[in-house]
Scaffold this active site. Structure first.
Site, PDB file in Angstrom:
ATOM      1  CE  LYS A 160      -4.464   0.873   0.175  1.00  0.00           C
ATOM      2  NZ  LYS A 160      -5.607   0.030  -0.226  1.00  0.00           N
ATOM      3  CG  ASP A 166      -7.210   3.260  -0.904  1.00  0.00           C
ATOM      4  OD1 ASP A 166      -7.635   2.100  -0.897  1.00  0.00           O
ATOM      5  OD2 ASP A 166      -7.334   4.025   0.071  1.00  0.00           O
TER       6      ASP A 166
HETATM    7  O1  2IT Z   1      -8.134  -1.488  -0.957  1.00  0.00           O
HETATM    8  C1  2IT Z   1      -8.021  -2.002  -2.079  1.00  0.00           C
HETATM    9  O2  2IT Z   1      -8.161  -3.215  -2.259  1.00  0.00           O
HETATM   10  C2  2IT Z   1      -7.703  -1.109  -3.187  1.00  0.00           C
HETATM   11  N1  2IT Z   1      -7.577   0.090  -2.983  1.00  0.00           N
HETATM   12  C3  2IT Z   1      -7.514  -1.650  -4.572  1.00  0.00           C
HETATM   13  C4  2IT Z   1      -6.129  -2.129  -4.744  1.00  0.00           C
HETATM   14  C5  2IT Z   1      -5.774  -2.557  -6.142  1.00  0.00           C
HETATM   15  O3  2IT Z   1      -4.595  -2.904  -6.315  1.00  0.00           O
HETATM   16  O4  2IT Z   1      -6.614  -2.554  -7.032  1.00  0.00           O
END
Ligand code: 2IT
Length: 447
Positions: A126, A166
């Site tokens: 993340k 996100d």
């Molecule tokens: O919290 C999540 O699963 C997302 N923000 C999507 C992450 C993604 O790699 O599509």
């Protein structure tokens, strides 16, 4: 020797001070895992759990950029590369003034289990920055995204780490980041997901998270003998990408959604939000950056300023906003109003107290790492399509998404089934997500 959750948490808290969200996420997972690792001592060897709560790598960096007034602004960017046992790091980037390292560590930790549950080969990561996009011009957002990638590009790649969106990061930001990455590395590769359809994006990615929540809710309700989404009244706490497509899928499946919200209040629509309303709602924030109050004013609906959606009668509640948006008081209110299922459509939106209240009352509860996994699942499919330089049809993608949500539900049942036949979805998701990562880590040795 039986696993001691309090001792373990004491060490986590001492080692990661002032990161309460990270402590909360670890506490929830470790509490689920304790009885399981007692019964399966191989998972207590070689400090496996201690390694799992330590990110493999964290990068933090300066993001300087010039605003429209010619002033230099300095933000802080991060990428938390949490776990790569089962695939390249994968997870979104969040841009918000509230972003701290602790927030991104909790999100990266959760993502590791969520991604494992999808069954696709993706590790957990993340990232983000303490950048506030609200009120910024398009040119400022572009310059910020370019500055952010000018450092991050050296830490990511299609086989290393694949960021996505996100909160605060949508199609526009992904486009600017992709453009800058391509310019810097001089390669056209699937380094980010959530891209535009013209340059490697996947059909169905926009719909995936919201649709997935409802596919999952439908399986939960049916298994519990409550008859699926059809005929159900749903309350939700967002109106962004997840919220709008969640409503769309509820409507397709014969239920109705009676609330939409933003951080300032919620709109109550007892008769249900229609397709026409959705046409208004979809671009409301994504394009026009307007508050939800505009929706109430446009259609003459009731707007409850400063209130949360959890005070109206509903069968199913879907928190789709952000962490800890639903607390113990909200949980009690939902129960008093007849709520039968809480299906999370965000990362850790319910507090530990709220979850305990739902469990004690015996209603259905699904954690985001299970029911909110549809978005990243289709991101995984975007990676596959980029690798084979080919695009799948929307039907193909949505069909695979449905299969993934079904499989996650089955995994939760397998690992979370209680002697009375009901399912603890928190335990099911945590243990189900853990096993694959743990087995990969054991096989790969102490690395
Ligand atoms: O919290 C999540 O699963 C997302 N923000 C999507 C992450 C993604 O790699 O599509």
């Amino acid at each position: 020797m039986s696993f001691d959750v309090s001792k373990f948490m004491e060490r986590v808290i001492a080692k990661n001070p002032a990161e309460p969200e990270f402590h909360q996420a670890v506490q929830e997972v470790i509490s689920s895992l304790a009885p399981f690792v007692d019964a399966n001592p191989r998972y207590q060897k070689d400090a496996l759990l201690e390694r799992m709560v330590e990110p493999e790598r964290v990068v933090s960096f300066r993001v300087p950029w010039v605003d429209d007034q010619g002033q230099v602004q300095v933000n802080r960017g991060y990428r938390v590369q949490f776990n790569s046992a089962i695939g390249p790091y994968k997870g979104g980037c969040r841009f918000s003034p509230k972003v701290t390292l602790g927030t991104l560590k909790f999100l990266g930790f959760e993502q590791t289990f969520k991604n494992s549950l999808t069954g696709l080969p993706m590790g957990g990561g993340k990232g983000g920055a303490d950048f506030d996009g609200v009120g910024k011009s398009d040119a400022e957002v572009m310059r910020f995204c370019q500055a952010f990638i000018s450092e991050l590009f050296r830490h990511i790649g299609p086989d290393t780490d694949v960021p996505a969106g996100d909160l605060g990061v949508g199609g526009r930001e992904i486009g600017y980041m992709f453009g800058q990455y391509k310019k810097l590395v001089n390669r056209y590769e699937g380094v980010l997901t959530g891209k535009g359809l013209q340059f490697g994006g996947s059909l169905g990615r926009t719909e995936a998270t919201g649709y997935g929540v409802i596919y999952f809710a439908d399986h939960m309700l049916k298994r519990a003998g409550l008859g699926g989404i059809e005929g159900k009244t749903v309350a939700l706490s967002g109106a962004g990408n997840v919220g709008c497509y969640l409503i769309e899928n509820v409507n397709r499946m014969g239920g109705k959604c009676v609330t939409v919200a933003d951080p300032f209040g919620f709109v109550y629509v007892p008769s249900g939000i229609t397709e026409e309303h959705l046409e208004f709602l979809k671009p409301l924030w994504a394009v026009y950056r307007r508050p939800i109050k505009d929706f109430a004013e446009k259609y003459g609906f009731e707007y409850r300023e400063g209130h949360r959606a959890w005070e109206v009668p509903c069968d199913v509640a879907c928190p789709t906003a952000t962490q800890n948006e639903l607390d113990g008081e909200d949980a009690k209110r939902l129960l008093n109003n007849g709520c039968k299922a809480v299906v999370e459509g965000a990362n850790m939106p319910s507090t530990l107290e709220a979850i305990e209240i739902f469990h004690d009352a015996g209603i259905l509860f699904s954690p985001g790492k299970a029911s909110n996994a549809g978005g990243v699942a289709v991101s995984g499919m975007e990676m596959s399509q980029n690798s084979e330089r080919y695009s799948w049809t929307k039907e193909e993608v949505i069909g695979k998404l449905q299969q993934v949500m079904f499989n996650i539900h089955e995994t939760c049942v397998e690992y979370g089934k209680k002697p009375d036949g009901t399912v603890n979805y928190v335990n099911g998701a945590n243990i189900g997500g853990f096993v694959k990562v743990a087995e990969a880590m054991i096989a790969q040795g102490i690395v």
